[in-house]
Design a protein around this motif. Structure first.
Motif, mmCIF file in Angstrom:
data_model
loop_
_atom_site.group_PDB
_atom_site.id
_atom_site.type_symbol
_atom_site.label_atom_id
_atom_site.label_comp_id
_atom_site.label_asym_id
_atom_site.label_seq_id
_atom_site.Cartn_x
_atom_site.Cartn_y
_atom_site.Cartn_z
ATOM 1 N N ALA A 86 0.835 -1.210 0.000
ATOM 2 C CA ALA A 86 0.000 0.000 0.000
ATOM 3 C C ALA A 86 0.868 1.257 0.000
ATOM 4 O O ALA A 86 0.527 2.257 -0.647
ATOM 5 C CB ALA A 86 -0.948 0.003 1.202
ATOM 6 N N SER A 87 2.007 1.215 0.692
ATOM 7 C CA SER A 87 2.896 2.381 0.742
ATOM 8 C C SER A 87 3.430 2.744 -0.642
ATOM 9 O O SER A 87 3.623 3.923 -0.950
ATOM 10 C CB SER A 87 4.066 2.109 1.695
ATOM 11 O OG SER A 87 4.935 1.122 1.168
ATOM 12 N N VAL A 88 3.664 1.740 -1.477
ATOM 13 C CA VAL A 88 4.145 2.002 -2.839
ATOM 14 C C VAL A 88 3.081 2.770 -3.632
ATOM 15 O O VAL A 88 3.398 3.691 -4.386
ATOM 16 C CB VAL A 88 4.507 0.670 -3.541
ATOM 17 C CG1 VAL A 88 4.924 0.914 -4.985
ATOM 18 C CG2 VAL A 88 5.614 -0.050 -2.771
ATOM 19 N N PHE A 89 1.830 2.390 -3.427
ATOM 20 C CA PHE A 89 0.728 3.127 -4.054
ATOM 21 C C PHE A 89 0.613 4.534 -3.486
ATOM 22 O O PHE A 89 0.532 5.514 -4.237
ATOM 23 C CB PHE A 89 -0.585 2.371 -3.855
ATOM 24 C CG PHE A 89 -1.811 3.195 -4.166
ATOM 25 C CD1 PHE A 89 -2.158 3.488 -5.472
ATOM 26 C CD2 PHE A 89 -2.591 3.702 -3.134
ATOM 27 C CE1 PHE A 89 -3.272 4.269 -5.761
ATOM 28 C CE2 PHE A 89 -3.714 4.468 -3.413
ATOM 29 C CZ PHE A 89 -4.060 4.757 -4.730
ATOM 30 N N HIS A 90 0.603 4.649 -2.146
ATOM 31 C CA HIS A 90 0.394 5.952 -1.507
ATOM 32 C C HIS A 90 1.452 6.968 -1.946
ATOM 33 O O HIS A 90 1.127 8.063 -2.421
ATOM 34 C CB HIS A 90 0.440 5.815 0.016
ATOM 35 C CG HIS A 90 -0.635 4.965 0.594
ATOM 36 N ND1 HIS A 90 -1.894 4.873 0.060
ATOM 37 C CD2 HIS A 90 -0.631 4.147 1.701
ATOM 38 C CE1 HIS A 90 -2.629 4.042 0.788
ATOM 39 N NE2 HIS A 90 -1.887 3.587 1.774
ATOM 40 N N VAL A 91 2.712 6.614 -1.762
ATOM 41 C CA VAL A 91 3.789 7.567 -2.061
ATOM 42 C C VAL A 91 3.966 7.708 -3.571
ATOM 43 O O VAL A 91 4.198 8.804 -4.084
ATOM 44 C CB VAL A 91 5.107 7.148 -1.380
ATOM 45 C CG1 VAL A 91 6.162 8.240 -1.568
ATOM 46 C CG2 VAL A 91 4.899 6.885 0.109
ATOM 47 N N GLY A 92 3.832 6.582 -4.291
ATOM 48 C CA GLY A 92 3.964 6.638 -5.742
ATOM 49 C C GLY A 92 2.950 7.571 -6.371
ATOM 50 O O GLY A 92 3.290 8.398 -7.237
ATOM 51 N N GLN A 93 1.702 7.478 -5.953
ATOM 52 C CA GLN A 93 0.671 8.360 -6.509
ATOM 53 C C GLN A 93 0.927 9.817 -6.136
ATOM 54 O O GLN A 93 0.779 10.717 -6.972
ATOM 55 C CB GLN A 93 -0.708 7.932 -6.013
ATOM 56 C CG GLN A 93 -1.849 8.700 -6.666
ATOM 57 C CD GLN A 93 -3.185 8.435 -5.998
ATOM 58 O OE1 GLN A 93 -3.409 8.823 -4.856
ATOM 59 N NE2 GLN A 93 -4.073 7.745 -6.715
ATOM 60 N N ALA A 94 1.315 10.048 -4.878
ATOM 61 C CA ALA A 94 1.555 11.420 -4.420
ATOM 62 C C ALA A 94 2.652 12.098 -5.239
ATOM 63 O O ALA A 94 2.522 13.270 -5.631
ATOM 64 C CB ALA A 94 1.920 11.410 -2.938
#
Length: 251
Positions: free
Chosen positions: A116-124
């Protein structure tokens, strides 16, 4: 002239989970290649110590498992400091247990920390890269992106997901001038592998199983990271680069 392709001068790189281990080694390597590095973690004290060891590198404290916190921290940094040109999604954790007794709370924590962190930071970060039509995202996968071992099935699931999310990022974002790739480390001497390092029987098995005949050193991941962070990889997208001493190439 060709060496200039690997020059990161004038680029800024955010590395998540970079107060120790692989993240800190990659931060040091990107810094040596000319990038301005931004360290990330939750502990201000540990960030300060890591920053001091890198000559006062910038820090950005936030919890990578918190979508709003990641977005707010990245947006604020972009507005107040400047663009993040390179993102290394390195934050991760391990938990070992037989699958039949695997605690569900630890399973959820693995999902949040490793994928989930890869999605959160990646999207940001990508929201800003898309606007600039340039950016590099490097996700840290694992040899377990392709393989599994007893006692770590949920970890293997998260790292398999990192590999596929990387391909999804490339598929969606390559048209905006971004390159999204992953590095899949084999078995390296890190705190995450402390229990395995202390197990003489496992180490002997691993050294026999790995064609290179040894554990990896975190510094041996730096070259792959510089390549994927630089213009040398301008047409490399959605790739998972295994740096594993040959373990995935050999039965």
């Amino acid at each position: 002239m060709s060496l200039e392709l690997f020059n990161l001068k004038g680029r800024r790189a955010l590395i998540t989970g970079s107060t120790q281990g692989i993240g800190l080694a990659l931060a040091r390597g990107l810094c040596d290649a000319g990038a301005e590095v931004v360290l990330n973690g939750r502990s201000a004290e540990r960030l300060a110590a890591a920053s001091e060891g890198l000559g006062g590198a910038r820090t950005l404290a936030f919890d990578v498992t918190d979508h709003q916190a990641a977005r707010q921290a990245v947006d604020r940094f972009e507005a107040e400091v400047g663009p993040i040109d390179i993102l290394v999604n390195n934050a991760g954790m391990q938990y070992r247990s037989p699958l039949a007794e695997f605690p569900p709370d630890q399973f959820d924590l693995l999902l949040q920390t490793n994928i989930a962190s890869v999605f959160h930071v990646g999207q940001a970060v990508a929201r800003h890269m898309i606007r600039r039509e340039h950016g590099k995202i490097i996700n840290i996968a694992s040899v377990q992106t392709a393989l599994a071992r007893p006692g770590i099935a949920p970890y293997a699931a998260t790292k398999g997901a990192v590999g596929n999310l990387t391909k999804g990022m490339a598929t969606d974002w390559a048209r905006f001038g971004m390159q999204c790739n992953a590095i899949a480390p084999g078995y390296f001497r890190t705190d995450l592998n402390a229990a395995l390092l202390a197990d003489g029987e496992f180490s002997a098995w691993l050294e026999k199983r790995t064609p290179a005949g040894r554990w990896g050193r975190v510094e041996e991941l730096v070259g792959a990271c510089i390549f994927l962070a630089s213009e040398a990889s301008s047409f490399v997208n959605g790739h998972v680069l295994f740096v594993d001493g040959g373990i995935t190439a050999s039965l």
